[in-house]
Design a protein around this motif. Structure first.
Motif, PDB file in Angstrom:
ATOM      1  N   THR A 269      60.327   4.494  68.868  1.00  0.00           N
ATOM      2  CA  THR A 269      61.615   3.819  68.686  1.00  0.00           C
ATOM      3  C   THR A 269      61.394   2.311  68.745  1.00  0.00           C
ATOM      4  OG1 THR A 269      62.089   3.728  71.046  1.00  0.00           O
ATOM      5  CG2 THR A 269      62.770   5.723  69.850  1.00  0.00           C
ATOM      6  N   LEU A 270      62.456   1.564  68.459  1.00  0.00           N
ATOM      7  CA  LEU A 270      62.366   0.113  68.568  1.00  0.00           C
ATOM      8  C   LEU A 270      61.976  -0.296  69.983  1.00  0.00           C
ATOM      9  CD1 LEU A 270      62.782  -2.741  67.453  1.00  0.00           C
ATOM     10  CD2 LEU A 270      65.218  -2.517  68.006  1.00  0.00           C
ATOM     11  N   ALA A 271      62.551   0.370  70.981  1.00  0.00           N
ATOM     12  CA  ALA A 271      62.227   0.038  72.371  1.00  0.00           C
ATOM     13  C   ALA A 271      60.767   0.321  72.680  1.00  0.00           C
ATOM     14  CB  ALA A 271      63.126   0.832  73.319  1.00  0.00           C
ATOM     15  N   ASP A 272      60.226   1.425  72.132  1.00  0.00           N
ATOM     16  CA  ASP A 272      58.811   1.742  72.329  1.00  0.00           C
ATOM     17  C   ASP A 272      57.936   0.613  71.786  1.00  0.00           C
ATOM     18  OD1 ASP A 272      59.358   4.318  73.391  1.00  0.00           O
ATOM     19  OD2 ASP A 272      59.474   5.160  71.380  1.00  0.00           O
ATOM     20  N   LEU A 273      58.250   0.180  70.566  1.00  0.00           N
ATOM     21  CA  LEU A 273      57.445  -0.854  69.915  1.00  0.00           C
ATOM     22  C   LEU A 273      57.540  -2.177  70.662  1.00  0.00           C
ATOM     23  CD1 LEU A 273      58.268  -0.099  66.166  1.00  0.00           C
ATOM     24  CD2 LEU A 273      56.190   0.488  67.422  1.00  0.00           C
ATOM     25  N   MET A 274      58.744  -2.547  71.096  1.00  0.00           N
ATOM     26  CA  MET A 274      58.912  -3.798  71.818  1.00  0.00           C
ATOM     27  C   MET A 274      58.151  -3.769  73.135  1.00  0.00           C
ATOM     28  SD  MET A 274      60.728  -5.829  69.995  1.00  0.00           S
ATOM     29  CE  MET A 274      61.902  -5.836  68.637  1.00  0.00           C
ATOM     30  N   THR A 275      58.189  -2.634  73.812  1.00  0.00           N
ATOM     31  CA  THR A 275      57.502  -2.514  75.095  1.00  0.00           C
ATOM     32  C   THR A 275      55.998  -2.589  74.911  1.00  0.00           C
ATOM     33  OG1 THR A 275      59.298  -1.166  75.986  1.00  0.00           O
ATOM     34  CG2 THR A 275      57.184  -1.048  77.123  1.00  0.00           C
TER      35      THR A 275
ATOM     36  N   SER B  61      61.943  -9.831  73.150  1.00  0.00           N
ATOM     37  CA  SER B  61      63.235  -9.171  73.015  1.00  0.00           C
ATOM     38  C   SER B  61      63.194  -7.734  73.519  1.00  0.00           C
ATOM     39  CB  SER B  61      63.695  -9.181  71.558  1.00  0.00           C
ATOM     40  OG  SER B  61      62.699  -8.648  70.719  1.00  0.00           O
ATOM     41  N   ALA B  62      62.136  -7.348  74.249  1.00  0.00           N
ATOM     42  CA  ALA B  62      62.046  -5.977  74.764  1.00  0.00           C
ATOM     43  C   ALA B  62      63.213  -5.652  75.680  1.00  0.00           C
ATOM     44  CB  ALA B  62      60.727  -5.785  75.509  1.00  0.00           C
ATOM     45  N   SER B  63      63.603  -6.594  76.547  1.00  0.00           N
ATOM     46  CA  SER B  63      64.695  -6.323  77.471  1.00  0.00           C
ATOM     47  C   SER B  63      66.005  -6.118  76.721  1.00  0.00           C
ATOM     48  CB  SER B  63      64.838  -7.467  78.479  1.00  0.00           C
ATOM     49  OG  SER B  63      65.093  -8.689  77.814  1.00  0.00           O
ATOM     50  N   MET B  64      66.175  -6.839  75.637  1.00  0.00           N
ATOM     51  CA  MET B  64      67.387  -6.661  74.843  1.00  0.00           C
ATOM     52  C   MET B  64      67.406  -5.284  74.184  1.00  0.00           C
ATOM     53  SD  MET B  64      68.849  -9.067  71.787  1.00  0.00           S
ATOM     54  CE  MET B  64      68.887 -10.465  72.912  1.00  0.00           C
ATOM     55  N   ALA B  65      66.240  -4.868  73.650  1.00  0.00           N
ATOM     56  CA  ALA B  65      66.163  -3.553  73.020  1.00  0.00           C
ATOM     57  C   ALA B  65      66.426  -2.457  74.041  1.00  0.00           C
ATOM     58  CB  ALA B  65      64.788  -3.359  72.384  1.00  0.00           C
ATOM     59  N   ALA B  66      65.968  -2.663  75.285  1.00  0.00           N
ATOM     60  CA  ALA B  66      66.122  -1.642  76.323  1.00  0.00           C
ATOM     61  C   ALA B  66      67.582  -1.420  76.705  1.00  0.00           C
ATOM     62  CB  ALA B  66      65.317  -2.028  77.554  1.00  0.00           C
ATOM     63  N   ARG B  67      68.475  -2.336  76.327  1.00  0.00           N
ATOM     64  CA  ARG B  67      69.887  -2.169  76.667  1.00  0.00           C
ATOM     65  C   ARG B  67      70.523  -1.002  75.911  1.00  0.00           C
ATOM     66  NH1 ARG B  67      71.896  -8.487  76.273  1.00  0.00           N
ATOM     67  NH2 ARG B  67      70.566  -9.320  77.908  1.00  0.00           N
ATOM     68  N   TYR B  68      70.009  -0.740  74.713  1.00  0.00           N
ATOM     69  CA  TYR B  68      70.646   0.321  73.931  1.00  0.00           C
ATOM     70  C   TYR B  68      69.736   1.489  73.596  1.00  0.00           C
ATOM     71  CZ  TYR B  68      68.621  -2.667  70.254  1.00  0.00           C
ATOM     72  OH  TYR B  68      67.783  -3.446  69.492  1.00  0.00           O
ATOM     73  N   THR B  69      68.452   1.427  74.004  1.00  0.00           N
ATOM     74  CA  THR B  69      67.559   2.565  73.844  1.00  0.00           C
ATOM     75  C   THR B  69      66.488   2.474  74.908  1.00  0.00           C
ATOM     76  OG1 THR B  69      66.201   3.813  72.275  1.00  0.00           O
ATOM     77  CG2 THR B  69      66.015   1.433  72.182  1.00  0.00           C
ATOM     78  N   HIS B  70      65.827   3.573  75.209  1.00  0.00           N
ATOM     79  CA  HIS B  70      64.929   3.608  76.354  1.00  0.00           C
ATOM     80  C   HIS B  70      63.546   4.101  75.949  1.00  0.00           C
ATOM     81  CE1 HIS B  70      68.207   2.796  79.133  1.00  0.00           C
ATOM     82  NE2 HIS B  70      68.908   3.630  78.395  1.00  0.00           N
ATOM     83  N   SER B  71      62.534   3.585  76.641  1.00  0.00           N
ATOM     84  CA  SER B  71      61.155   3.996  76.414  1.00  0.00           C
ATOM     85  C   SER B  71      60.564   4.424  77.756  1.00  0.00           C
ATOM     86  CB  SER B  71      60.347   2.823  75.838  1.00  0.00           C
ATOM     87  OG  SER B  71      58.998   3.164  75.732  1.00  0.00           O
TER      88      SER B  71
END
Length: 372
Positions: A335-341, A347-357
């Motif tokens: 997911t986007l959160a996986d990739l950001m992490t 922007s990983a923290s922003m992505a984590a607001r709406y999806t989780h890794s």
């Protein structure tokens, strides 16, 4: 009821009328009042802040004094920009300071430095931006973004009514090099084509998405190689400043991360540690050819170029392996959160607001990309 508020610098007094009066002791050791009173306390404090800024910049004149052209010209774009950079020393990384100084001294100030800050106009900034050598689009975009940020601070300091850096698309970076995304098999082929001591660089970048500076800074204790977990923890990165290697924190807080690696990498990494890494838990994983110390990127660059050409990708860059890793993870279902992490993007923290890794999910993805 009238009252006085003492501050670290200057004084705000509430008058019986309910308005506020601001005053301060200037460099001439005389007390100076604002030329008028203020309806709100925050406005009085803002005026004091502006006066303090002028004192700090060395261009202060007593309120109400006749303007002095020499004093006006003192606050040029060059004077303000260099002071801004000096104040940024404590919050920016050393390498960033070096880059910013280069942009200012080589690109911005030769053309705009002598312009009085208060007289800098949007057409002048637009003309300057258009005159930069188009052969270096990324450098030009970075220089413009820096100038825009400095002028934004001047607006906050109430030295400019508005930011004159308003070039549409002026900070947009246009790629000169289209990144190459290798398959998992091609990454392994590239690693095999490299000298054995550098193979781990291709594998950590291509499957873990690590930046080259992060790989240079890895210690033995950053690798977890067990039956239950194969991962690398990024705690630091190597940068070259003024001809010296410096071990520093990564690019951002998000870059401090633990990245799961494909289990198939474990025997390769264990063999590398036995043969090439420095001893001890704090020993460097990737070491200079002499067997000690941080490896110079140039030592890897030439063998990498030959290896890339040998597998049919002569334009491949080391940083493309990071792009390859993200592409592999995306194809594996990240997911986007996986990739950001995994990438350590800010922007990983922003992505984590709406999806989780989760760690378990990332470990499963790491195993899956090995087979692509």
């Amino acid at each position: 009821m009238a009252g006085t508020t003492r501050r670290g610098w200057g004084m705000v007094r509430r008058l019986p009328s309910g308005r506020y009066q601001a005053s301060y002791v200037g460099p001439d050791l005389a007390r100076h009042n604002a030329p008028s009173t203020f309806a709100a306390k925050v406005d009085a404090e803002g005026w004091l802040g502006q006066q303090r800024r002028l004192v700090d910049l060395g261009v202060w004149t007593p309120p109400g004094a006749e303007p002095n052209e020499d004093d006006h010209d003192k606050l040029t774009v060059a004077v303000y920009a260099r002071r801004w950079l000096e104040e940024a020393q404590g919050r920016l990384k050393p390498r960033t300071i070096v880059l910013y100084r280069g942009y200012l001294e080589n690109l911005v100030l030769p053309d705009l430095g002598d312009v009085p800050l208060a007289e800098l106009t949007a057409p002048e900034v637009r003309r300057w931006r258009a005159g930069l050598d188009p052969a270096y689009p990324t450098r030009n975009a970075n220089a413009y973004a820096l100038l825009r940020g400095i002028l934004a601070q001047a607006v906050d300091d109430e030295l400019l009514p508005a930011n004159p850096a308003r070039v549409r698309g002026g900070a947009v970076k246009h790629r000169k090099h289209e990144p190459v995304a290798l398959t998992a098999a091609e990454i392994r082929e590239l690693a095999a084509a490299l000298p054995k001591r550098w193979a781990v660089v291709a594998l950590l970048a291509g499957f873990g998405g690590l930046r080259i500076g992060e790989i240079q800074g890895l210690r033995r204790r950053d690798l977890t190689l067990t039956d239950a977990e194969v991962s690398v923890t990024v705690r630091r990165a190597v940068v070259r400043v003024a001809g010296e290697w410096r071990m520093d924190r990564p690019k951002s807080r998000a870059s401090l991360r633990t990245v799961p690696l494909p289990p198939g990498l474990r025997p390769v990494l264990e063999a590398h540690l036995r043969e090439f890494a420095e001893p001890g838990r704090d020993g460097l994983v990737v070491v200079a050819a002499g067997g000690k110390g941080v490896v110079h990127r140039d030592s890897i660059a030439e063998p990498f170029k030959r290896a890339a050409a040998s597998i049919g990708h002569p334009t491949l860059r080391i940083h493309d392996l990071r792009h390859s890793a993200l592409t592999l993870w995306g194809n594996a279902g990240a997911t986007l959160a996986d990739l950001m992490t995994m990438a350590g993007h800010t922007s990983a923290s922003m992505a984590a607001r709406y999806t989780h890794s989760t760690a378990a999910r990332n470990a499963a993805l790491a195993a899956k990309v090995w087979e692509q």
